[in-house]
Scaffold this motif. Structure first.
Motif, PDB file in Angstrom:
ATOM      1  N   ASP A 116       0.827  -1.211   0.000  1.00 51.58           N
ATOM      2  CA  ASP A 116       0.000   0.000   0.000  1.00 51.58           C
ATOM      3  C   ASP A 116       0.862   1.261   0.000  1.00 51.58           C
ATOM      4  OD1 ASP A 116      -2.277  -1.553   0.037  1.00 51.58           O
ATOM      5  OD2 ASP A 116      -2.547  -1.417   2.212  1.00 51.58           O
ATOM      6  N   LYS A 117       1.854   1.290   0.871  1.00 50.22           N
ATOM      7  CA  LYS A 117       2.703   2.478   1.007  1.00 50.22           C
ATOM      8  C   LYS A 117       3.517   2.728  -0.258  1.00 50.22           C
ATOM      9  CE  LYS A 117       6.204   4.545   4.042  1.00 50.22           C
ATOM     10  NZ  LYS A 117       7.010   4.345   5.286  1.00 50.22           N
ATOM     11  N   THR A 118       4.077   1.654  -0.835  1.00 52.27           N
ATOM     12  CA  THR A 118       4.895   1.791  -2.036  1.00 52.27           C
ATOM     13  C   THR A 118       4.071   2.265  -3.217  1.00 52.27           C
ATOM     14  OG1 THR A 118       6.387   0.040  -1.264  1.00 52.27           O
ATOM     15  CG2 THR A 118       6.455   0.585  -3.605  1.00 52.27           C
ATOM     16  N   GLY A 124       1.837   7.032  -6.740  1.00 51.06           N
ATOM     17  CA  GLY A 124       0.589   7.568  -7.269  1.00 51.06           C
ATOM     18  C   GLY A 124      -0.356   6.520  -7.781  1.00 51.06           C
ATOM     19  N   LEU A 125      -0.175   5.260  -7.360  1.00 47.54           N
ATOM     20  CA  LEU A 125      -0.994   4.161  -7.866  1.00 47.54           C
ATOM     21  C   LEU A 125      -1.988   3.635  -6.847  1.00 47.54           C
ATOM     22  CD1 LEU A 125       1.798   2.162  -9.714  1.00 47.54           C
ATOM     23  CD2 LEU A 125       0.059   3.626 -10.741  1.00 47.54           C
ATOM     24  N   ARG A 142      -4.638   1.441 -10.199  1.00 45.08           N
ATOM     25  CA  ARG A 142      -4.459   1.361  -8.760  1.00 45.08           C
ATOM     26  C   ARG A 142      -4.636  -0.092  -8.311  1.00 45.08           C
ATOM     27  NH1 ARG A 142      -7.234   4.529  -5.037  1.00 45.08           N
ATOM     28  NH2 ARG A 142      -7.055   2.839  -3.525  1.00 45.08           N
ATOM     29  N   VAL A 143      -4.075  -0.386  -7.159  1.00 43.73           N
ATOM     30  CA  VAL A 143      -4.209  -1.711  -6.560  1.00 43.73           C
ATOM     31  C   VAL A 143      -4.650  -1.538  -5.120  1.00 43.73           C
ATOM     32  CG1 VAL A 143      -3.025  -3.829  -5.857  1.00 43.73           C
ATOM     33  CG2 VAL A 143      -2.445  -2.738  -8.033  1.00 43.73           C
ATOM     34  N   ASP A 144      -5.682  -2.249  -4.725  1.00 44.28           N
ATOM     35  CA  ASP A 144      -6.123  -2.271  -3.333  1.00 44.28           C
ATOM     36  C   ASP A 144      -5.881  -3.670  -2.778  1.00 44.28           C
ATOM     37  OD1 ASP A 144      -7.200   0.406  -2.930  1.00 44.28           O
ATOM     38  OD2 ASP A 144      -8.697  -0.164  -4.423  1.00 44.28           O
ATOM     39  N   ALA A 199       5.836  -5.108  -4.703  1.00 42.13           N
ATOM     40  CA  ALA A 199       5.279  -3.776  -4.903  1.00 42.13           C
ATOM     41  C   ALA A 199       5.992  -3.042  -6.029  1.00 42.13           C
ATOM     42  CB  ALA A 199       5.366  -2.977  -3.603  1.00 42.13           C
ATOM     43  N   LYS A 200       7.313  -3.141  -6.068  1.00 40.77           N
ATOM     44  CA  LYS A 200       8.073  -2.458  -7.115  1.00 40.77           C
ATOM     45  C   LYS A 200       7.759  -3.033  -8.494  1.00 40.77           C
ATOM     46  CE  LYS A 200      11.966  -0.983  -4.246  1.00 40.77           C
ATOM     47  NZ  LYS A 200      13.431  -1.154  -3.970  1.00 40.77           N
TER      48      LYS A 200
END
Length: 381
Positions: A196-198, A203-204, A259-261, A309-310
């Motif tokens: 989430d933080k990354t 901006g995603l 975006r990803v949740d 995440a990256k």
């Protein structure tokens, strides 16, 4: 494979690419120039677990400490190694404490977790059927929880002299075996925070506007809720215990960016079992279009959340909003090796194109599970 769901395709590819970066138990990795291959393997989660198993096995030569460990293993399904050694009264246990603390830090680093992850290594019996033999005084072996990624059919356990024993993965051993494993629930919870933080920093994954701003319903939010869910295979062999499942939901955000949740699913840990969570899967106030995809994953121990995440960010940043939910170019699909789509324990199931109106049973694309969903409006307080 359909190209009508680009973010799902990109997401699965990124996930499997990220998990492929982490060393697997028993796999020789090519070390970069100037580095030592053994040191690289030892810094992986499985390498740390194996070194910890050997150290613990040797420490059990102290009969007082062996009794303390036996009592802890019989009293609970698993116990935190950090707490066990910190509370030790036997000298061997106290001497082991600093090593366990260092191993916990190493695991957190290998999994790409923050410094707040705390103690992650745990100890438990490989199978509940071993309790009787352990209680009767049978000398236990100690092993790292075997990796189920590399196709091996045996794993190594150690006795109190440090001697290695090869055990079969297909059945529970006749001798009690302590397994050193990761606190999967804690790792997933901390790992999803990292994701989430990354993504938000790229901006995603920016927070959705609050109700009343004109971009979401003033009276609350519309969601898709999981009423029931069932998986046929949670990708966990007998010795691994409960699975640690999470889902990544993806679509285009209100700002037009992918975006990803993340959705934590701590209850979903057994195969061929139907669960009735009533859990919100999609918060539609986060999305621009009436469409989202879901990819269900399982933490196999070596999952590196920072790398994951990256990798997700690198793929999603190449996708732009063109006024519709567009397909991803074939070049991206061609870039993903075919073997990444099969026989990998990290990927559990996925669902195409969930809509705000989706209702009833939806079968997963891989044929490994299903869930029933329904629209659910969450009113403001």
């Amino acid at each position: 494979m359909s190209t009508s769901t680009p973010l799902r395709t990109a997401l699965i590819g990124a996930v499997l690419a990220a998990t492929a970066l982490v060393p697997l138990q028993g796999t020789a990795l090519a070390a970069p120039s100037g580095t030592d291959t053994a040191a690289t393997a030892a810094s992986s989660v499985s390498g740390i677990e194996d070194a910890t198993a050997l150290a613990l096995a040797r420490s059990l030569a102290d009969p007082d400490w062996s009794r303390e460990v036996r009592r802890a293993a019989l009293a609970a399904d698993s116990v935190g190694l950090g707490a066990l050694t910190d509370d030790a009264t036997a000298s061997a246990g106290r001497r082991l404490a600093a090593r366990i603390t260092a191993a916990d830090r190493g695991v957190a680093t290998a999994k790409g977790l923050g410094s707040g992850a705390g103690s992650l290594l745990r100890l438990g019996l490989a199978d509940a059927s071993m309790k009787g033999r352990l209680a009767s005084g049978a000398a236990p072996l100690v092993a790292a929880a075997p990796s189920d990624d590399d196709g091996a059919r045996t794993f190594t356990a150690y006795d109190s002299r440090g001697t290695a024993h090869e055990l079969n993965l297909d059945s529970a051993p006749g001798r009690p075996v302590y397994l050193i494993d990761i606190d999967g629930a804690k790792a997933v919870a901390e790992g999803l925070k990292v994701i989430d933080k990354t993504l938000e920093s790229k901006g995603l994954g920016l927070s959705a506007p609050s109700a009343g701003t004109g971009l979401s319903a003033a009276s609350g939010i519309d969601t898709t809720r999981i009423d029931s869910v069932r998986l046929g295979d949670v990708q966990e062999p007998f010795f691994k215990g409960d699975a640690e499942i999470f889902t990544l939901v993806t679509g285009f955000g209100k700002d037009g960016k992918p975006r990803v949740d993340t959705v934590e699913m701590p209850y979903l840990n057994k195969e061929d079992t139907t669960y009735y969570p009533g859990q919100v899967l999609v918060n539609w106030s986060n999305y621009k279009y009436d469409m989202a995809d879901a990819v269900m994953m399982e933490d196999d121990g070596d999952t590196n959340y920072q790398a994951l995440a990256k990798a997700i960010a690198a793929v999603l940043l190449t996708i732009t909003d063109q006024g519709a939910y567009i397909p991803l170019v074939d070049a991206l699909l061609d870039a993903i090796p075919t073997n990444w789509w099969t026989d990998d324990p990290d990927y559990v199931e996925s669902w195409y194109t969930l809509a705000k109106s989706s209702s009833g049973q939806r079968n997963g694309a891989a044929g490994n599970g299903w869930m029933t969903v329904s629209p659910y409006h969450v009113p403001e307080l």
